[in-house]
Write a protein that holds these residues in place. Structure first.
Motif, PDB file in Angstrom:
ATOM      1  N   THR A  28     -18.814 -31.978  35.235  1.00  0.00           N
ATOM      2  CA  THR A  28     -18.532 -30.544  35.150  1.00  0.00           C
ATOM      3  C   THR A  28     -18.025 -30.087  33.789  1.00  0.00           C
ATOM      4  O   THR A  28     -18.329 -28.967  33.356  1.00  0.00           O
ATOM      5  N   ARG A  29     -17.275 -30.924  33.099  1.00  0.00           N
ATOM      6  CA  ARG A  29     -16.644 -30.481  31.847  1.00  0.00           C
ATOM      7  C   ARG A  29     -17.171 -31.229  30.620  1.00  0.00           C
ATOM      8  O   ARG A  29     -17.405 -30.625  29.572  1.00  0.00           O
ATOM      9  N   LEU A  30     -17.340 -32.560  30.745  1.00  0.00           N
ATOM     10  CA  LEU A  30     -17.699 -33.342  29.565  1.00  0.00           C
ATOM     11  C   LEU A  30     -19.156 -33.133  29.160  1.00  0.00           C
ATOM     12  O   LEU A  30     -19.454 -32.986  27.970  1.00  0.00           O
ATOM     13  N   VAL A  31     -20.071 -33.138  30.121  1.00  0.00           N
ATOM     14  CA  VAL A  31     -21.486 -33.015  29.793  1.00  0.00           C
ATOM     15  C   VAL A  31     -21.795 -31.732  29.006  1.00  0.00           C
ATOM     16  O   VAL A  31     -22.506 -31.785  27.999  1.00  0.00           O
ATOM     17  N   PRO A  32     -21.288 -30.554  29.438  1.00  0.00           N
ATOM     18  CA  PRO A  32     -21.555 -29.356  28.620  1.00  0.00           C
ATOM     19  C   PRO A  32     -21.047 -29.475  27.193  1.00  0.00           C
ATOM     20  O   PRO A  32     -21.699 -29.005  26.250  1.00  0.00           O
ATOM     21  N   SER A  33     -19.889 -30.109  27.014  1.00  0.00           N
ATOM     22  CA  SER A  33     -19.347 -30.276  25.663  1.00  0.00           C
ATOM     23  C   SER A  33     -20.187 -31.256  24.852  1.00  0.00           C
ATOM     24  O   SER A  33     -20.453 -31.029  23.663  1.00  0.00           O
ATOM     25  N   LEU A  34     -20.628 -32.334  25.497  1.00  0.00           N
ATOM     26  CA  LEU A  34     -21.459 -33.316  24.801  1.00  0.00           C
ATOM     27  C   LEU A  34     -22.822 -32.724  24.443  1.00  0.00           C
ATOM     28  O   LEU A  34     -23.422 -33.106  23.434  1.00  0.00           O
ATOM     29  N   THR A  35     -23.300 -31.801  25.259  1.00  0.00           N
ATOM     30  CA  THR A  35     -24.569 -31.141  24.941  1.00  0.00           C
ATOM     31  C   THR A  35     -24.465 -30.390  23.626  1.00  0.00           C
ATOM     32  O   THR A  35     -25.371 -30.443  22.772  1.00  0.00           O
ATOM     33  N   LYS A  36     -23.354 -29.691  23.439  1.00  0.00           N
ATOM     34  CA  LYS A  36     -23.145 -28.964  22.175  1.00  0.00           C
ATOM     35  C   LYS A  36     -23.046 -29.944  21.000  1.00  0.00           C
ATOM     36  O   LYS A  36     -23.589 -29.683  19.917  1.00  0.00           O
ATOM     37  N   PHE A  37     -22.346 -31.064  21.215  1.00  0.00           N
ATOM     38  CA  PHE A  37     -22.225 -32.063  20.156  1.00  0.00           C
ATOM     39  C   PHE A  37     -23.595 -32.648  19.818  1.00  0.00           C
ATOM     40  O   PHE A  37     -23.935 -32.831  18.638  1.00  0.00           O
ATOM     41  N   SER A  38     -24.388 -32.927  20.846  1.00  0.00           N
ATOM     42  CA  SER A  38     -25.715 -33.512  20.636  1.00  0.00           C
ATOM     43  C   SER A  38     -26.627 -32.575  19.866  1.00  0.00           C
ATOM     44  O   SER A  38     -27.422 -33.006  19.023  1.00  0.00           O
ATOM     45  N   GLU A  88     -26.934 -41.084  19.598  1.00  0.00           N
ATOM     46  CA  GLU A  88     -27.277 -41.383  20.990  1.00  0.00           C
ATOM     47  C   GLU A  88     -25.985 -41.499  21.792  1.00  0.00           C
ATOM     48  O   GLU A  88     -25.003 -42.104  21.325  1.00  0.00           O
ATOM     49  N   LEU A  89     -25.976 -40.926  22.991  1.00  0.00           N
ATOM     50  CA  LEU A  89     -24.792 -40.935  23.840  1.00  0.00           C
ATOM     51  C   LEU A  89     -25.065 -41.747  25.096  1.00  0.00           C
ATOM     52  O   LEU A  89     -25.947 -41.410  25.892  1.00  0.00           O
ATOM     53  N   ASP A  90     -24.319 -42.822  25.267  1.00  0.00           N
ATOM     54  CA  ASP A  90     -24.423 -43.683  26.456  1.00  0.00           C
ATOM     55  C   ASP A  90     -23.246 -43.348  27.366  1.00  0.00           C
ATOM     56  O   ASP A  90     -22.114 -43.754  27.100  1.00  0.00           O
ATOM     57  N   LEU A 118     -13.517 -27.490  27.300  1.00  0.00           N
ATOM     58  CA  LEU A 118     -13.295 -28.805  27.914  1.00  0.00           C
ATOM     59  C   LEU A 118     -12.089 -28.779  28.838  1.00  0.00           C
ATOM     60  O   LEU A 118     -12.135 -29.324  29.950  1.00  0.00           O
ATOM     61  N   CYS A 119     -11.010 -28.155  28.399  1.00  0.00           N
ATOM     62  CA  CYS A 119      -9.776 -28.068  29.204  1.00  0.00           C
ATOM     63  C   CYS A 119      -9.278 -26.626  29.184  1.00  0.00           C
ATOM     64  O   CYS A 119      -8.219 -26.330  28.617  1.00  0.00           O
TER      65      CYS A 119
END
Length: 300
Positions: A105-115, A122-124, A294-295
């Motif tokens: 819910t929170r990390l994936v949207p933030s990682l999408t912006k980073f990506s 690459e994000l594992d 994120l928070c």
């Protein structure tokens, strides 16, 4: 022969307990990797590995050398990365662990912006509600919520995360709404087995932190599951705010004792103390710490 190659060969053999696997990761032959390690042992005058036809294990000297050489290898890799990329185009893999619900819910949207900002990284992602062993599982960092009990790891705080006590309207209609935190002793509560003391819920009562002992038939190790069970009217839950924020807005859940919330937990990024952060990992941590989504403040 380059000493860095010798050290890297030894470290890979030690961590994988295999010359063959180390050779594949280095892109060299197993015979050459074996020569690298043997030459390193000869140069040091000590045996670093115990070898049999079926296994490879560290000697005491090997364990000490591995602990000392890994930070040097990490530092060398970062040096090359910084010079090569000039801090502009980050490359490589980042291995991340995070709680399942928070991750989705929170990390994936933030990682999408980073990506999007760093297309060559690459994000594992490994989502689990258990506490992953960062060193043993080869992680670059782990995202955790709550008390940070592992003193062997470095911590970068990313933001606060409140604990919310809540129940469904159906439960409150059936069992009555508790008028005070101490009233929870007579209610059915969902116990979070991730907590050190699942039956002890803490509240700010009159400016002082007070503990209320609760009980219940349900024990859960996933906050999202606790929130769902509460939404179905089975019991009262105490969950991290991210698991119930949407349900509180729709009215599927009702927060209890909002005025008695204790200081929020911390969302943090954890990483090994003896490992120098690569540029890409440092950039990701800086991004997470600066992302207001994120928070966010989950107070209604």
């Amino acid at each position: 022969m380059d000493k860095i190659d010798r050290m890297r060969a030894f470290a890979l053999v030690a961590k994988n307990a295999s010359f063959t696997t180390a050779a594949k990761r280095m892109g060299r032959s197993a015979r050459l990797v074996s020569k690298y390690v043997a030459d390193l042992e000869n140069a040091l005058g000590v045996q670093l590995l115990n070898r049999t036809t079926r296994s490879v294990s560290l000697t005491d000297a090997g364990a000490t050398y591995l602990t000392l050489c890994e930070p040097l290898l990490d530092g060398f890799d970062e040096l090359e990365e910084r010079v090569r990329n000039e801090q502009v185009s980050l490359r490589g893999v980042i291995h991340i662990s995070a709680p399942t619900g928070f991750g989705v819910t929170r990390l994936v949207p933030s990682l999408t912006k980073f990506s999007e900002a760093h297309p060559h990284v690459e994000l594992d992602l490994r989502f689990s509600d258990r506490r992953a062993s960062i060193v043993e599982e080869g992680l670059d960092l782990a995202i955790r919520i709550g008390p940070m009990r592992d003193s062997s790891l470095k911590i970068r705080q990313l933001g606060p995360m409140a604990l919310v006590v809540c129940a469904s309207p159906a439960y409150l209609e059936r069992a009555g709404r508790p008028s005070h935190p101490r009233s929870l002793t007579t209610h059915e509560c969902i116990l979070d087995s991730n907590m050190a003391e699942p039956t002890m819920w803490r509240f700010d009562i009159g400016g002082r932190e007070e503990t209320v002992q609760v009980n219940g038939r349900f024990r859960m190790d996933a906050p999202a599951a606790s929130a769902r069970l509460a939404r179905q009217g089975a019991a009262i839950a105490r969950c991290p705010a991210y698991t119930v924020a949407d349900c509180l807005k729709t009215g599927e859940l009702v927060e209890l004792f909002a005025e008695n919330r204790i200081a929020p937990y911390v969302v943090a990024a954890l990483f090994p103390q003896n490992r120098r952060l690569t540029t890409r990992v440092r950039a990701l941590i800086d991004h997470l710490a600066s992302d207001p989504e994120l928070c966010p403040d989950d107070r209604r």
